[in-house]
Write a protein that holds these residues in place. Structure first.
Motif, PDB file in Angstrom:
ATOM      1  N   TRP A 105     -55.514  77.063  27.284  1.00  0.00           N
ATOM      2  CA  TRP A 105     -55.100  76.027  26.340  1.00  0.00           C
ATOM      3  C   TRP A 105     -55.158  76.600  24.927  1.00  0.00           C
ATOM      4  CZ3 TRP A 105     -52.876  71.884  28.263  1.00  0.00           C
ATOM      5  CH2 TRP A 105     -53.171  71.517  29.571  1.00  0.00           C
ATOM      6  N   ASP A 115     -57.141  70.160  35.460  1.00  0.00           N
ATOM      7  CA  ASP A 115     -56.239  69.568  34.466  1.00  0.00           C
ATOM      8  C   ASP A 115     -55.080  68.854  35.159  1.00  0.00           C
ATOM      9  OD1 ASP A 115     -57.580  70.582  32.110  1.00  0.00           O
ATOM     10  OD2 ASP A 115     -56.813  72.557  32.669  1.00  0.00           O
ATOM     11  N   PRO A 174     -54.558  68.566  28.661  1.00  0.00           N
ATOM     12  CA  PRO A 174     -55.881  69.159  28.890  1.00  0.00           C
ATOM     13  C   PRO A 174     -56.922  68.096  29.236  1.00  0.00           C
ATOM     14  CG  PRO A 174     -55.368  69.110  26.543  1.00  0.00           C
ATOM     15  CD  PRO A 174     -54.158  68.603  27.245  1.00  0.00           C
ATOM     16  N   ARG A 175     -57.532  68.252  30.414  1.00  0.00           N
ATOM     17  CA  ARG A 175     -58.528  67.275  30.870  1.00  0.00           C
ATOM     18  C   ARG A 175     -59.703  67.190  29.898  1.00  0.00           C
ATOM     19  NH1 ARG A 175     -60.543  66.746  36.901  1.00  0.00           N
ATOM     20  NH2 ARG A 175     -61.906  64.956  36.652  1.00  0.00           N
TER      21      ARG A 175
END
Lengths: 531, 323
Positions: A105, A115, A174-175
């Motif tokens: 990321w 993700d 993005p988690r």
């Protein structure tokens, strides 16, 4: 606006040459690193997160910053991006994606299957327009390891449909940024963090968005460009002036006026074309509210269609950009297009005969009945078509009142209040009829959902064909089901697809490697460069 | 001290007006079909009804209109303008971002129109009914009759597209990273065309007012006295006529400050300037109630301020008014 005859000759000659020998010079040149690309952004975007907002206005910016699992290649087939390969089980209920390794990321954290799992279940299934419908039978996403994501569906999901849809509806967020926050209020919605070739820098509301080259991009030595600037220019004429002065190099998705595209077409400095935007076709539409007694009679609907000279409209109002539609699936979608003729050609006599037969004779004043039409103003041609319909129908004794509302007003009038007799706007076809086309015909859509069947029209046969096709795993059988569906639709005519069109882009010829895939404007531009 | 009291009295007098305007606008927007979620969905190209319900809740649109109005006014009393639906941040921040561009454009075009109108008006009055008067008045009438968007676009086509002298739009060069004087010059260069466009339209009004008021003052007794005591023609004009003829001009500035805020929607759109006018337009199209009410509130404050300044100016120009 002084233009000598010599200038004109030179530019038309150059345009003719450029047309016959595309990109000869660029093919020989070495791609050049560096430079800033300026792009026209016609409107302000509330949210810059393609995992919760699916629209071309979002993609044109964010697809350079955030990446999808797959994109469409030059041949129109899905190509790997964040997913490197995919496989479906024979029952169609499990789809396994292998994910790219060594991707980070923009904030430095690694990209993993967690993700994908989070984005699919928490963003696509809950917030993403069209995604909520596409993923409604998605039960779980398993992550056996960091680079494998297994999608489990409750009902069979045709793999070609899923892949085609994921090019638009498969962007991964993005988690670690979104988890545990209020998704709609997350700051990353306007300052996106992705894995793409460009990193978000700044969004100055009402003015510009800037993204710069990501030096750690997973495609080694890409991208070529240093920076991309999106300039917000609301006025169409001002945007064409900006293009002509070199303030911007690209304006796409038909953001300029049709007249300006027609003018720029003759300017040797620009490519004006629909090439590289084929993945997004659209139609002018005419919706009938069949709750209205007259319109519930299919003969009246057919008469209305017979009364409108579509080729004339295209030639004189659309500068020849478009053709009469043969049904809800456009000819630019070879995977599903069933072929066929325009179902109801222009024929005033037939129109009058049909209306007489339906029992609506002309009154003493020559009028059979009156209807009101609500234009849903997606584009400049919508009010023009409304006026053209008004004039055409007056010839067969139908009086039309045009109800002028802005788009928010028109949407609520038509889709929430059902307060219309006729409506006209755009239908967008997104590569597969199941993505955003069949909802225009399937019954049972909750009241208020825009661009769905709110016409008061229902057919068991059509509902069944739509449901069967959506879960049919055999590609050939699926195409045949849609062919049958188009036949029934053209017979019953719940709504009428008037034209079949493609978006237009004007691009400066300085730009190289542009519009080389069917959704290029919404792709990542990693190999685009400026000469 | 007297000024301060005067200022407070003026502000207090405008509070009821402000409230009526805000409540009225709130009601008007309730009558407009469609809400901000419809506008959002229109922009996205589709959305299902569950998502739309969720968003309505998020924006507080699930309550009745009365509840929404009470909520809004309660917040306003606490000097909170609320949250903007389009921009996802407090309205006050959104407005403050846009205010400088609007003020800059307004101040520069107002000064341009005022100065130009003054000079041309005096020239026309001095040669009344001769050819300079005819030329000036005709040109003024032509600009007055021209729509702003057309004038702006023609300006762009001539000066930006063909002659390449000025930029086609924007407030400054994006990402150039200019600072200090260099940036100021860059902004001036970008604002030249929009200022001229907006200013030329108002110029005609100032010109005509100035001309008429000069002509009127010139016939008054004190002017004859001044001439009779042997003052030069130029001195009479400058010291005696001009000063008195300026009063109606100043009144006009106060009146037009409000118009300029509205009139700049077109100019801001054509020149892609991030001003309040465009924000207001966007807020209406997107049904962003909080932002729109916030803009009305701030604009009203601006107009009140300008008129207050005008009152002070009156007193300076004509001491009789101060007493």
């Amino acid at each position: 606006m002084r233009l000598t005859r010599r200038d004109l000759l030179v530019s038309t000659a150059a345009a003719a040459l450029a047309g016959t020998r595309p990109d000869v010079s660029s093919a020989q040149e070495q791609p050049k690193r560096g430079g800033t690309l300026s792009v026209h952004l016609p409107g302000e975007q509330r949210i810059l997160n393609p995992a919760i907002r699916a629209s071309t206005g979002v993609y044109i910016v964010t697809s350079k910053i955030v990446e999808s699992l797959v994109d469409l290649g030059a041949d129109g087939k899905p190509t790997p991006v964040l997913a490197t390969s995919w496989e479906a089980t024979p029952d169609g209920k499990t789809v396994t994606f292998k994910l790219r390794e060594g991707v980070n990321w923009h904030d430095g954290k690694p990209f993993t299957s967690a993700d994908v799992q989070y984005t699919a279940l928490e963003l696509w299934k809950k917030y993403l327009n069209y995604g909520t419908q596409l993923q409604q039978y998605l039960d779980a996403v398993d992550t056996p390891d960091e680079h494998t994501a297994v999608f489990r569906y409750a009902r069979p999901m045709p793999l070609p449909l899923l892949l085609r849809a994921l090019a638009d509806l498969g962007y991964i967020a993005p988690r670690h940024v979104f988890e545990g926050t209020n998704v709609l209020e997350n700051p990353a919605n306007t300052a996106p963090i992705g894995t793409g070739p460009f990193k978000f820098v700044q969004y100055e509301r009402g003015q510009f968005i800037i993204a710069e080259r990501n030096p750690n991009y997973w495609r080694k030595d890409f991208p070529y460009l240093d920076k991309i600037v999106w300039r917000v220019i609301a006025d169409k004429s001002a945007a064409s002036a900006a293009l002509e002065t070199g303030q911007i190099q690209l304006s796409t998705y038909s953001a300029l006026s049709l007249a300006d595209y027609d003018r720029l077409k003759k300017d040797a400095r620009f490519d004006v074309s629909s090439r590289g935007i084929e993945a997004n076709a659209f139609n002018n539409t005419l919706e009938f509210n069949v709750r209205r007694k007259e319109l519930s009679d299919v003969r009246v609907r057919r008469a209305i269609v017979h009364a409108i000279d579509v080729p004339f409209f295209i030639e004189n109002f659309l500068y020849g950009r478009g053709k009469p539609a043969t049904g809800p699936i456009p000819s630019s979608s070879p995977a599903f297009y069933p072929g066929g003729e325009v179902p109801y050609a222009h024929d005033l006599k037939k129109a009058e005969a049909l209306l007489d037969e339906a029992g609506y004779k002309r009154g003493a004043d020559g009028i059979r009945f009156a209807l009101k039409i609500v234009p849903i103003q997606n584009g400049e041609d919508v009010p023009l078509l409304a006026t053209y319909i008004q004039q055409s129908l007056s010839k067969i004794g139908i009086k039309i009142d045009i109800v002028n509302l802005d788009i928010a007003g028109a949407l609520s009038a038509v889709y929430r209040d059902w307060n219309f007799d006729l409506a006209t706007g755009w239908h967008q076809y997104r590569g597969d009829p199941a993505v955003s086309t069949t909802v225009w015909y399937r019954s049972g859509s909750p009241k208020g959902a825009p661009w769905t069947n709110q016409w008061g029209w229902q057919s068991d046969a059509v509902d069944k064909l739509i449901d069967d096709a959506a879960s049919e795993l055999d590609t050939e059988k699926r195409k045949l089901l849609y062919a049958d569906w188009v036949k029934v639709i053209n017979e019953e005519l719940p709504i009428w697809m008037v034209t079949e069109r493609q978006f237009v882009a004007a691009t400066s010829k300085q730009l190289q490697n542009h519009h080389i895939s069917p959704r290029w404007d919404s792709s990542d531009w990693h190999d685009t460069w400026i000469s | 001290m007297r000024f301060l009291l005067f200022a407070i009295r003026r502000l207090a007098a405008s509070v009821p007006t402000l409230l009526i305007v805000l409540a009225g606008l709130f009601m008007l927007l309730q009558f407009a079909p469609g809400d901000t979620v419809d506008a959002l969905v229109a922009q996205m190209g589709g959305g299902d009804s569950a998502m739309m319900e969720q968003l309505r809740k998020y924006y507080g649109l699930d309550a009745t209109a009365t509840v929404q109005l009470v909520r809004y006014l309660t917040r306003l009393v606490q000097l909170d303008l609320g949250f903007s639906a389009i921009y996802g941040k407090p309205v006050i921040d959104v407005i403050l971002e846009r205010l400088p561009a609007t003020l800059l454009l307004m101040a520069s075009s107002l000064s341009f129109a005022f100065a130009g109108g003054l000079v041309l008006g005096v020239l026309a009055a001095r040669r009344v009914n001769q050819w300079p008067d005819g030329v000036i008045s005709t040109i003024g009438a032509i600009f007055y009759a021209t729509p702003a968007f057309w004038l702006g676009l023609m300006g762009i086509i001539i000066f930006a597209v063909n002659l390449r002298l000025l930029p086609a739009g924007g407030l400054e060069e994006i990402g150039a990273g200019h600072t200090g004087l260099r940036r100021a010059v860059d902004i001036v260069w970008h604002l030249a065309l929009p200022t001229a466009t907006l200013g030329l339209i108002f110029l005609a009004t100032y010109l005509r007012i100035m001309r008429a008021s000069m002509l009127e003052v010139m016939t008054l007794d004190f002017v004859r006295t001044a001439r009779a005591k042997g003052l030069a023609k130029a001195t009479v004009l400058r010291r005696h006529v001009l000063r008195n003829a300026l009063l109606p001009m100043v009144t006009l500035v106060g009146l037009q400050a409000g118009t300029m805020l509205g009139g700049s929607v077109v100019v801001e759109s054509v020149f892609a300037l991030p001003g309040l006018g465009r924000l207001a337009y966007e807020a209406v199209v997107q049904r962003d109630l909080n932002t729109l009410l916030g803009i009305v509130f701030v604009s009203a404050l601006l107009v009140i301020c300008v008129n207050f300044l005008v009152d002070i100016l009156y007193a300076r120009l004509d001491p009789r008014i101060a007493n």
